[in-house]
Design an enzyme around this catalytic site. Structure first.
Site, PDB file in Angstrom:
ATOM      1  N   GLN A 283       0.834  -1.209   0.000  1.00  0.00           N
ATOM      2  CA  GLN A 283       0.000   0.000   0.000  1.00  0.00           C
ATOM      3  C   GLN A 283       0.866   1.256   0.000  1.00  0.00           C
ATOM      4  O   GLN A 283       1.826   1.342   0.764  1.00  0.00           O
ATOM      5  CB  GLN A 283      -0.906   0.016   1.235  1.00  0.00           C
ATOM      6  CG  GLN A 283      -1.949  -1.100   1.250  1.00  0.00           C
ATOM      7  CD  GLN A 283      -3.160  -0.805   0.375  1.00  0.00           C
ATOM      8  OE1 GLN A 283      -3.162   0.106  -0.446  1.00  0.00           O
ATOM      9  NE2 GLN A 283      -4.193  -1.615   0.523  1.00  0.00           N
ATOM     10  N   TYR A 312      -6.039 -13.116  -1.997  1.00  0.00           N
ATOM     11  CA  TYR A 312      -5.293 -12.003  -2.608  1.00  0.00           C
ATOM     12  C   TYR A 312      -4.273 -11.497  -1.585  1.00  0.00           C
ATOM     13  O   TYR A 312      -4.260 -10.329  -1.217  1.00  0.00           O
ATOM     14  CB  TYR A 312      -6.236 -10.856  -3.029  1.00  0.00           C
ATOM     15  CG  TYR A 312      -7.355 -11.309  -3.931  1.00  0.00           C
ATOM     16  CD1 TYR A 312      -7.177 -11.339  -5.319  1.00  0.00           C
ATOM     17  CD2 TYR A 312      -8.570 -11.744  -3.407  1.00  0.00           C
ATOM     18  CE1 TYR A 312      -8.200 -11.778  -6.150  1.00  0.00           C
ATOM     19  CE2 TYR A 312      -9.586 -12.198  -4.242  1.00  0.00           C
ATOM     20  CZ  TYR A 312      -9.397 -12.208  -5.612  1.00  0.00           C
ATOM     21  OH  TYR A 312     -10.396 -12.652  -6.435  1.00  0.00           O
ATOM     22  N   GLU A 333      -2.229 -16.283  -3.359  1.00  0.00           N
ATOM     23  CA  GLU A 333      -1.815 -15.164  -4.217  1.00  0.00           C
ATOM     24  C   GLU A 333      -1.359 -15.753  -5.542  1.00  0.00           C
ATOM     25  O   GLU A 333      -0.734 -16.801  -5.584  1.00  0.00           O
ATOM     26  CB  GLU A 333      -0.676 -14.408  -3.513  1.00  0.00           C
ATOM     27  CG  GLU A 333       0.022 -13.366  -4.344  1.00  0.00           C
ATOM     28  CD  GLU A 333      -0.917 -12.294  -4.868  1.00  0.00           C
ATOM     29  OE1 GLU A 333      -0.955 -12.123  -6.090  1.00  0.00           O
ATOM     30  OE2 GLU A 333      -1.605 -11.644  -4.058  1.00  0.00           O
ATOM     31  N   ASP A 381      -9.096  -8.870  -0.364  1.00  0.00           N
ATOM     32  CA  ASP A 381      -8.597  -7.541  -0.752  1.00  0.00           C
ATOM     33  C   ASP A 381      -8.308  -7.589  -2.250  1.00  0.00           C
ATOM     34  O   ASP A 381      -7.159  -7.612  -2.676  1.00  0.00           O
ATOM     35  CB  ASP A 381      -7.321  -7.223   0.052  1.00  0.00           C
ATOM     36  CG  ASP A 381      -6.809  -5.805  -0.215  1.00  0.00           C
ATOM     37  OD1 ASP A 381      -7.499  -5.044  -0.929  1.00  0.00           O
ATOM     38  OD2 ASP A 381      -5.716  -5.470   0.261  1.00  0.00           O
ATOM     39  N   CYS A 408     -10.956  -1.367  -2.925  1.00  0.00           N
ATOM     40  CA  CYS A 408     -10.420  -0.101  -3.449  1.00  0.00           C
ATOM     41  C   CYS A 408     -11.345   0.449  -4.531  1.00  0.00           C
ATOM     42  O   CYS A 408     -11.005   1.389  -5.226  1.00  0.00           O
ATOM     43  CB  CYS A 408      -9.010  -0.291  -3.988  1.00  0.00           C
ATOM     44  SG  CYS A 408      -8.905  -1.486  -5.315  1.00  0.00           S
TER      45      CYS A 408
END
Length: 456
Positions: A283, A312, A333, A381, A408
């Site tokens: 981030q 994720y 992932e 996420d 997001c």
């Protein structure tokens, strides 16, 4: 009928989800940059079709009390700070409204209490990463930012929302590239060497990584460039090269090489140390990412015998933050390098109850269900495009008590909620968080809880 270059007087009545002013004229909706609700403007028509048009402010006749007059228009034109003309308190209110509107319009959720977006005390100079194109402008090598919707480089030295030290490193690199006459990339000619400069900085450690993206392996006199750069910035602990010879907008090619120091920098998040490699996702606003993850942990309200699935999982930032509170974390992932990073990050922090696999989130979920792994909490996420239908079904088949959704993009969150609702999961809590002050983007954490029938 309105046409291009007509000038009309209009009132701005709203802001679009991208932060553009909205005006209504003759049954048409116009979108106007750098215009705020309540302002009267003289608008030049730039483009118009059957239902919508785009205009620009020819003259501002009245100003909104929520206008930030101090912003440099370069930041608006480049999209670096496309909401910077709005005062910060009003930005937070705008983002809260975005979340509320999307939940209602897309998911039909109208009675959900959406608290004010969590903001920053100092909402600028926060970014820990810069990706800056290198091009020739008026015969000189420049670094900066592309003007919105174009590939015209605007030379910029102070990026306003980046950590000032990152800006200083970029200027120093630019000056060294000029001094050693290294050629910038030319998109039209497909010539030149240096395409992009990426700089990452650890928020807590201050460690800096510089990545040169080049069209071919050999960089003339790079040793001298490195020597002078490190002398000026001793906190640089990693210099990498990435080779990208493709005609593409994607920044990185597949090939990374170490030029100086180590292949990663370190930083902390919620007291856990992370190794961050050049391509890995981390981030960009560490201070607010900690608030985001802290909110996720509070929403999940986990107990020491809980099992958490981290879908994720990236380099492990969320899952490893959960690991110290629960019995086990299972992460998935799709990027192999990120999976290696997360395994190393677990080892680095002495965390032994976090297990990571490289796969698509859907497949991993289905496998875990087969293996009898039962998660009480699933944390997701996903990227901007949200979750796939197959993932949503697989996650509900695991039958967790709670799903914590870190988003997001509130539009895809709301879309995904409609499917979760059909599968028996209801949104019980939501909190927007401002990870990208001065821009129109908003992150949020949603808590979905399984509806229990009386027999359960």
């Amino acid at each position: 009928m309105m046409k291009k270059n007509d000038i009309v007087e209009v009132e701005i009545v709203d802001l679009s989800h991208e932060g553009l002013g909205v005006a209504k004229v003759d049954g048409l909706v116009f979108f106007v940059e750098n215009a705020l609700p309540g302002e009267m403007i003289s608008m030049r028509v730039l483009k118009v079709n059957k239902k919508i048009g785009y205009g620009k402010v020819e003259e501002r006749l009245t100003s909104s009390p929520e206008r930030n007059e101090a912003i440099d228009v370069a930041y608006l034109r480049s999209g670096i700070a496309d909401l910077g003309h709005l005062k910060y308190e009003a930005q937070l209110a705008f983002k809260t409204k975005q979340v509320k509107d999307s939940l209602y319009k897309i998911a039909g959720i109208k009675d959900m209490e959406v608290p004010l977006t969590l903001g920053m005390d100092q909402p600028f100079a926060y970014r820990n990463k810069a990706q800056v194109p290198v091009r020739r402008v008026h015969g000189q090598l420049e670094t900066g930012f592309f003007r919105k919707n174009s590939h015209d480089l605007m030379p910029i030295e102070d990026f306003y929302i980046q950590h000032p030290e990152i800006d200083q490193v970029i200027v120093a690199v630019r000056d060294l590239l000029r001094r050693f006459d290294l050629k910038p990339y030319d998109e039209k000619e497909k010539s030149g060497l240096i395409r992009n400069i990426i700089v990452r900085r650890g928020h807590y450690t201050g460690e800096i990584m510089v990545v040169f993206v080049t069209t071919r392996p050999k960089i003339f006199r790079i040793e001298q460039v490195i020597e002078l750069l490190v002398a000026q910035f001793p906190q640089i602990s990693s210099i990498m090269q990435n080779i990208n010879d493709r005609d593409t907008n994607v920044i990185f090619g597949p090939d990374f090489r170490l030029l100086y120091g180590k292949e990663y920098i370190c930083d902390q998040m919620l007291g856990t140390t992370f190794e961050i490699s050049a391509p890995s996702f981390y981030q960009v606003n560490t201070e607010m990412a900690e608030k985001l993850y802290q909110t996720a942990i509070e929403f999940a309200d986990v107990k020491s015998d809980d099992i958490v699935v981290d879908a994720y999982s990236g380099i492990g930032t969320i899952g490893l933050s959960f690991a110290k509170h629960v019995k086990a974390v299972y992460g998935v992932e799709v990027v192999p390098q990120a999976v290696e990073n997360s395994q190393r990050n677990a080892a680095l922090n002495g965390i032994t109850n976090a297990h990571y696999v490289c796969d698509s989130a859907e497949k991993a979920m289905a496998n875990w269900v087969k293996e009898g792994i039962k998660a009480n909490v699933i944390v997701v996420d996903p990227p901007r495009k949200g979750l796939t239908e197959s993932f949503i079904k697989a996650s509900s088949q695991m039958n967790p008590d709670k799903i914590v959704y870190v988003s997001c993009n509130v539009a895809t969150l709301a879309r995904d909620l409609t499917l979760y609702q059909e599968l028996g999961y209801q949104l019980s809590n939501i909190q927007p968080v401002d990870l990208f002050p001065q821009t129109h983007h908003v992150e949020c954490v949603g808590l979905l809880v399984k509806e229990r029938s009386d027999g359960e």
